[in-house]
Structure formats: C-alpha cells, structure tokens
Design an enzyme around this catalytic site. Structure first.
Site, PDB file in Angstrom:
ATOM      1  N   HIS A 306     -13.861  19.439   0.823  1.00 33.95           N
ATOM      2  CA  HIS A 306     -13.693  18.129   1.470  1.00 33.95           C
ATOM      3  C   HIS A 306     -12.221  17.782   1.456  1.00 33.95           C
ATOM      4  O   HIS A 306     -11.504  18.098   0.505  1.00 33.95           O
ATOM      5  CB  HIS A 306     -14.483  17.051   0.712  1.00 33.95           C
ATOM      6  CG  HIS A 306     -14.696  15.829   1.532  1.00 33.95           C
ATOM      7  ND1 HIS A 306     -13.750  14.834   1.625  1.00 33.95           N
ATOM      8  CD2 HIS A 306     -15.717  15.449   2.325  1.00 33.95           C
ATOM      9  CE1 HIS A 306     -14.196  13.886   2.431  1.00 33.95           C
ATOM     10  NE2 HIS A 306     -15.385  14.235   2.873  1.00 33.95           N
ATOM     11  N   ASP A 364     -22.926  17.365   3.396  1.00 33.24           N
ATOM     12  CA  ASP A 364     -23.708  18.195   4.331  1.00 33.24           C
ATOM     13  C   ASP A 364     -24.481  19.303   3.651  1.00 33.24           C
ATOM     14  O   ASP A 364     -25.286  19.976   4.277  1.00 33.24           O
ATOM     15  CB  ASP A 364     -22.754  18.813   5.369  1.00 33.24           C
ATOM     16  CG  ASP A 364     -22.123  17.719   6.205  1.00 33.24           C
ATOM     17  OD1 ASP A 364     -20.893  17.558   6.149  1.00 33.24           O
ATOM     18  OD2 ASP A 364     -22.883  16.994   6.862  1.00 33.24           O
TER      19      ASP A 364
HETATM   20  C1  SDX Z   1     -17.579  15.922   6.516  1.00 32.46           C
HETATM   21  O1  SDX Z   1     -13.395  13.350   6.144  1.00 32.46           O
HETATM   22  C2  SDX Z   1     -14.581  13.017   5.858  1.00 32.46           C
HETATM   23  O2  SDX Z   1     -14.824  12.053   5.142  1.00 32.46           O
HETATM   24  C3  SDX Z   1     -15.670  13.864   6.455  1.00 32.46           C
HETATM   25  C4  SDX Z   1     -17.099  13.540   5.997  1.00 32.46           C
HETATM   26  C5  SDX Z   1     -17.525  12.175   6.479  1.00 32.46           C
HETATM   27  O3  SDX Z   1     -18.421  11.610   5.837  1.00 32.46           O
HETATM   28  O4  SDX Z   1     -17.043  11.722   7.535  1.00 32.46           O
HETATM   29  O5  SDX Z   1     -17.159  13.570   4.584  1.00 32.46           O
HETATM   30  C6  SDX Z   1     -18.102  14.534   6.560  1.00 32.46           C
HETATM   31  O6  SDX Z   1     -16.990  16.346   7.478  1.00 32.46           O
HETATM   32  C7  SDX Z   1     -17.733  16.738   5.252  1.00 32.46           C
HETATM   33  C8  SDX Z   1     -17.045  18.142   5.376  1.00 32.46           C
HETATM   34  C9  SDX Z   1     -18.032  19.062   6.098  1.00 32.46           C
HETATM   35  N1  SDX Z   1     -17.342  20.349   6.431  1.00 32.46           N
HETATM   36  C10 SDX Z   1     -17.748  21.485   5.874  1.00 32.46           C
HETATM   37  O7  SDX Z   1     -18.594  21.590   4.972  1.00 32.46           O
HETATM   38  C11 SDX Z   1     -17.056  22.730   6.478  1.00 32.46           C
HETATM   39  C12 SDX Z   1     -16.546  23.616   5.342  1.00 32.46           C
HETATM   40  N2  SDX Z   1     -15.420  22.931   4.693  1.00 32.46           N
HETATM   41  C13 SDX Z   1     -14.065  23.254   5.129  1.00 32.46           C
HETATM   42  O8  SDX Z   1     -13.960  23.486   6.503  1.00 32.46           O
HETATM   43  C14 SDX Z   1     -13.009  22.356   4.489  1.00 32.46           C
HETATM   44  O9  SDX Z   1     -13.329  22.231   3.171  1.00 32.46           O
HETATM   45  C15 SDX Z   1     -12.743  20.985   5.051  1.00 32.46           C
HETATM   46  C16 SDX Z   1     -12.370  21.046   6.489  1.00 32.46           C
HETATM   47  C17 SDX Z   1     -13.907  20.109   4.853  1.00 32.46           C
HETATM   48  C18 SDX Z   1     -11.564  20.381   4.268  1.00 32.46           C
HETATM   49  O10 SDX Z   1     -10.520  21.223   4.431  1.00 32.46           O
HETATM   50  P1  SDX Z   1      -9.045  20.823   3.883  1.00 32.46           P
HETATM   51  O11 SDX Z   1      -9.093  19.721   2.902  1.00 32.46           O
HETATM   52  O12 SDX Z   1      -8.162  20.676   5.060  1.00 32.46           O
HETATM   53  O13 SDX Z   1      -8.665  22.030   3.021  1.00 32.46           O
HETATM   54  P2  SDX Z   1      -8.112  23.362   3.590  1.00 32.46           P
HETATM   55  O14 SDX Z   1      -8.869  23.723   4.842  1.00 32.46           O
HETATM   56  O15 SDX Z   1      -6.636  23.261   3.657  1.00 32.46           O
HETATM   57  O16 SDX Z   1      -8.561  24.350   2.436  1.00 32.46           O
HETATM   58  C19 SDX Z   1      -7.855  24.339   1.202  1.00 32.46           C
HETATM   59  C20 SDX Z   1      -8.118  25.720   0.615  1.00 32.46           C
HETATM   60  C21 SDX Z   1      -7.841  26.820   1.633  1.00 32.46           C
HETATM   61  O17 SDX Z   1      -7.452  27.952   0.898  1.00 32.46           O
HETATM   62  P3  SDX Z   1      -5.856  28.277   0.810  1.00 32.46           P
HETATM   63  O18 SDX Z   1      -5.364  28.388   2.247  1.00 32.46           O
HETATM   64  O19 SDX Z   1      -5.243  27.108   0.084  1.00 32.46           O
HETATM   65  O20 SDX Z   1      -5.783  29.575   0.077  1.00 32.46           O
HETATM   66  O21 SDX Z   1      -9.506  25.828   0.285  1.00 32.46           O
HETATM   67  C22 SDX Z   1     -10.108  26.840   1.083  1.00 32.46           C
HETATM   68  C23 SDX Z   1      -9.186  27.101   2.257  1.00 32.46           C
HETATM   69  O22 SDX Z   1      -9.304  28.461   2.688  1.00 32.46           O
HETATM   70  N3  SDX Z   1     -11.380  26.283   1.541  1.00 32.46           N
HETATM   71  C24 SDX Z   1     -12.532  26.960   1.560  1.00 32.46           C
HETATM   72  C25 SDX Z   1     -13.488  26.031   2.023  1.00 32.46           C
HETATM   73  N4  SDX Z   1     -12.891  24.853   2.263  1.00 32.46           N
HETATM   74  C26 SDX Z   1     -11.595  25.005   1.972  1.00 32.46           C
HETATM   75  N5  SDX Z   1     -12.839  28.249   1.248  1.00 32.46           N
HETATM   76  C27 SDX Z   1     -14.141  28.596   1.404  1.00 32.46           C
HETATM   77  N6  SDX Z   1     -15.121  27.758   1.840  1.00 32.46           N
HETATM   78  C28 SDX Z   1     -14.829  26.481   2.155  1.00 32.46           C
HETATM   79  N7  SDX Z   1     -15.786  25.646   2.567  1.00 32.46           N
END
Ligand code: SDX
Length: 429
Positions: A306, A364
């Site tokens: 998140h 989710d």
């Molecule tokens: C919702 O914003 C909100 O409030 C949204 C929400 C709402 O109520 O409106 O809460 C609803 O959208 C919840 C989120 C649902 N999305 C998912 O479950 C999709 C999977 N999650 C990711 O896509 C991700 O975690 C995000 C998009 C939710 C958040 O991403 P960030 O904070 O931008 O973090 P990032 O993408 O920069 O990741 C940081 C690190 C990365 O590794 P490095 O590049 O630092 O080495 O964490 C890793 C990412 O590769 N990472 C994951 C991961 N999420 C982040 N690795 C594996 N699986 C994951 N799910």
C-alpha cells in the site's frame, strides 16, 4: 495554521517557507509562494510526499495502521455503525440524531430508481462488457438525465446530486451485473435496507421468491463501510481534479470509477482473487513468492502493499474476520482459495523481502474471497468497490467545491525534452 517556518537557500538566496500543522499526522511545508519567489518547481512524481489539499474527512496513519472517518476509528464504525449512517457522517461531519438518520434514509430510499430510459443504455453494450465499463458509461450519462442537479454553484443541486449518486449506484451496479448474465433488471425494493436491497437486485429473479440472508447483508454492509473513503487516493484525487474544472458531479464520479478500475488500485480485488486461483494450491505459493521478488518479473502479489499503510491495513483485519464468518455461514470454510490466501499471508508475513518492504495484506486481499463466496463473479468486485466509494468521492468533491481556496488543479513538470529547434523540410532529413 503557520506558527513555524523552514529556511531554504537557493542560489545563495534565503527563503522562508511556512510550516502548517495538522490535527494529526506530519506537518506540511507550504510551498504555494515558492515558484513566485524563487522561480523553482518542486518535483514529486506520484505525489508520494505532497499534500494536495487540507481535509477534515478521513485520516490515515500508515505506520500505526489507523483509519478514521471524521475522527471515528474504522474498527468501531465497522462493528457498531452501518453504511448509510457512515454516509451521513462522511457527508455532514457528525453522527446523525435518530430524526436526522430517518430523514436521510428516506431521502436516499426515494432516489433508488434510475430514469426508465436509462435501461436502454445498457442494451448498447455487449453482454460480455466488463461491468466497470458499463458503470463508467452509465454514471457519466446521468448528467444527460438529471439536469436539475448539475449546477455545482447551487448548494441544493449539489445536495440532490449527492443523494442521487449514493442512492442510484447500487441500482446501476446491479443492472450492470444482470445485463452481463442476461437476466432481467430487478427494481429496487424500498422496504429493504441498503445492503439487502443491493443483494436482492443482484440475486433475485422474477421467477421465484428470494429472501436476503441477514448475515450476508451485514457482511455486505460492512464491506461497503470499509471501502467508503480513504483520503486522497488515486481515484479520489481524480474526482477532485475533475471537479476543480467545474465539471458536473456525475462526470466527476465517472472519472473516479475509471481510475479505480486499474489493477494497482480498486481493480486489485479482482486481480487478487484471479492470482489466488492461479496459485491454486498451497504448495505452489513459494513459486509465486519468488516471482514477486524477481526484479525481472513484473509480477506482484495482488492484495499486498500500500502506498500509505507501511504496517497492516486496518480494513484487512476487519475483512479477515468477515471472511471467516461468511465462509463458515455458507459452509465453505474449507474454501481452497481461502486456504491459499491464509497460507500466502502467513508465508509472506514471515518472508524477509515482504517484511523489509513492509508489504502487508491490504483491503483487497480478503474482500474478493467474501464476494466470491456470496456468489459474485470477479468482474463485480471493483463495481462493488466503486459503489462503496461513491460517498467518499462525493464528500471529498463537496469539500473541495466549498473550499474558498479552490482553484483548477494544474501541476507543472520537469521538462527533459528537446531544446528549441527549427523545422526541417523532408528534402533535408
Ligand atoms: C487500493 O491509495 C489508497 O488508499 C488505495 C486504496 C483505497 O482504499 O483507495 O487503499 C485501495 O488501491 C489498495 C492497493 C491495491 N493494490 C494492490 O494490491 C496491487 C499490488 N500492490 C502494488 O501494486 C503496490 O503495493 C501499490 C501500488 C499498492 C503501492 O505501491 P507503492 O507504494 O508505490 O510502492 P512501490 O510500487 O514503489 O513498491 C515499493 C517496493 C518495490 O520494490 P523496490 O523497487 O523498492 O525494490 O515494494 C515492491 C516494489 O517492487 N512491491 C511489491 C508489491 N508492492 C510493492 N512487491 C511484490 N508484490 C507487491 N504487491
């Protein structure tokens, strides 16, 4: 709100920036005058460190895993309140008296039907259209039917539009579902509560009697409450930006629905369940954990991580309790998808990669399991998120419209393209 300030030195010139203090959460650096004074922009792709507005509606503490609607913790609202009361709280800022609640319930109930001509809209879509595509289209088209509530300068029209959207989104979502499975639309039943009415419009058929299970209605209502608002997430920021141009409320909410559809946002519940199904059995979990860690593999564990919660998502904790209750009620407690979900959560929370990156189950992760057990296809998961979040989008939109500082949103950029150059004729290329 500025009794502190920060000093900034740029090109040997000192600037003083006010620091604004919140009720809760981090202080903010007020940079509104920075460009005018120092001729520099700030740079923050994804707005990870940028406050776009001040708001009184929802507060999130990502480290403590706290979520408050108008100051009330989500855990208390999920267990002691109900979605329609939460709608009142989000819209008007205080818990309603009994009389206020009855008046609000009556006003919403009296707007649950859609204009009869809107039924024709659905027939313009292919039956296999994703219900989110249908909802974006039909909600946007509401501005073609409800002209008497599109003038955002009229507070009464804003109020009517708000009530219409809260009342009609379940009807439109249910119609999108019925259309996709070739069943007749079911009209709202104003004798039923909000969640029971939605379940009835989705699952009843004219050919036989249908009784909504009160326990499932309670679980549905809780899912609505947990998704109602979440401060300045991507879709809410979309609604605010659309509203800042003066667009009508129906167009703004349609824009929010479009943004929510993305798998990184509200589309994650559908993507999460499809991922759990793809994993299939507990023994395949390590293979997917390895893929999630592999920098070369774009795969991510859907339902994990998140932008704000860098500890647990308080909604996921409540949702997990509901998942156990609903599946036990439906006698599918040994649901293989739920077993995979629980084992995946356990393994991920022990894995150094996820612990170090603070990747925990989000809202989710469990919602899809409950919705599937209730009989919804995965394509209906995000439409249900959208109908739940409509009240949050509206409350944020109304707050923005009513803000005297409100102006059209217009971010700047760091231009890294070509420097100025002259046109070259074909003969010289
Ligand atoms: C919702 O914003 C909100 O409030 C949204 C929400 C709402 O109520 O409106 O809460 C609803 O959208 C919840 C989120 C649902 N999305 C998912 O479950 C999709 C999977 N999650 C990711 O896509 C991700 O975690 C995000 C998009 C939710 C958040 O991403 P960030 O904070 O931008 O973090 P990032 O993408 O920069 O990741 C940081 C690190 C990365 O590794 P490095 O590049 O630092 O080495 O964490 C890793 C990412 O590769 N990472 C994951 C991961 N999420 C982040 N690795 C594996 N699986 C994951 N799910």
């Amino acid at each position: 709100m500025a009794d502190k300030s920060a000093k900034l030195r740029i090109n040997d010139q000192d600037y003083e920036l006010p620091i604004l203090s919140p009720t809760q959460g981090p202080d903010v650096l007020d940079i509104r005058k920075l460009y005018g004074q120092a001729d520099v922009f700030t740079y923050d792709p994804g707005f990870t460190s940028t406050a776009s507005c001040d708001s009184t509606i929802t507060f999130i503490d990502g480290d403590k895993g706290e979520l408050w609607y108008r100051g009330y913790p989500i855990e208390q609202l999920a267990s002691q309140s109900n979605y329609l009361e939460v709608c009142y709280l989000l819209l008007y800022g205080e818990l309603p008296t009994t009389a206020q609640m009855e008046d609000f319930r009556t006003r919403v109930t009296r707007h649950t039907m859609v204009h009869e001509q809107m039924h024709n809209f659905f027939r313009g879509f292919r039956r296999d259209a994703h219900p989110m595509a249908t909802m974006v289209g039909v909600v946007g088209a509401m501005s073609a039917f409800y002209h008497d509530s599109t003038d955002i300068g009229d507070s009464w029209q804003r109020e009517v539009a708000s009530i219409r959207l809260i009342a009609k989104l379940p009807t439109i979502a249910a119609m999108a579902y019925k259309y996709s499975i070739g069943q007749p639309f079911v009209y709202p039943d104003n004798e039923l509560d909000y969640a029971s009415n939605f379940l009835n419009m989705c699952f009843s058929v004219p050919a036989e009697k249908y009784k909504v299970d009160p326990a499932l209605a309670r679980a549905m209502d809780r899912i609505f409450t947990l998704h109602a608002d979440h401060e300045q997430n991507a879709s809410t920021s979309t609604v605010r930006l659309a509203g800042s141009s003066g667009a009508n409320p129906f167009a703004c909410i349609a824009a929010g629905i479009a943004c929510l559809w993305g798998p990184a946002h509200g589309g994650a519940n559908q993507a999460c369940l499809e991922m759990l199904r793809e994993i299939g059995t507990v023994d395949r979990i390590p293979e997917f954990i390895a893929r999630a860690k592999d920098k070369e593999d774009p795969f991510r564990l859907m339902g994990f991580g998140h932008r704000v919660y860098k500890n647990f998502d308080p909604r996921a904790k409540v949702m997990k309790e509901s998942a156990d209750e609903v599946l036990d009620l439906l006698g599918v407690g040994d649901n293989p998808t739920l077993q995979v979900a629980k084992e995946l959560e356990r393994i991920a929370l022990e894995d150094e990669y996820f612990v170090s990156k603070k990747l925990y189950p989000n809202v989710d992760f469990y919602s899809g399991i409950i919705l599937e057990a209730m009989g919804f296809p995965t394509s209906m998961f995000t439409p249900i998120f959208a109908l739940s979040r409509t009240v949050g989008w509206i409350a944020q939109w109304k707050e923005m419209i009513g803000d005297p500082q409100n102006k059209i949103g217009r971010p700047r950029q760091l231009y890294v393209g070509s420097d100025k150059r002259d046109y070259v004729d074909f003969s010289k290329r």
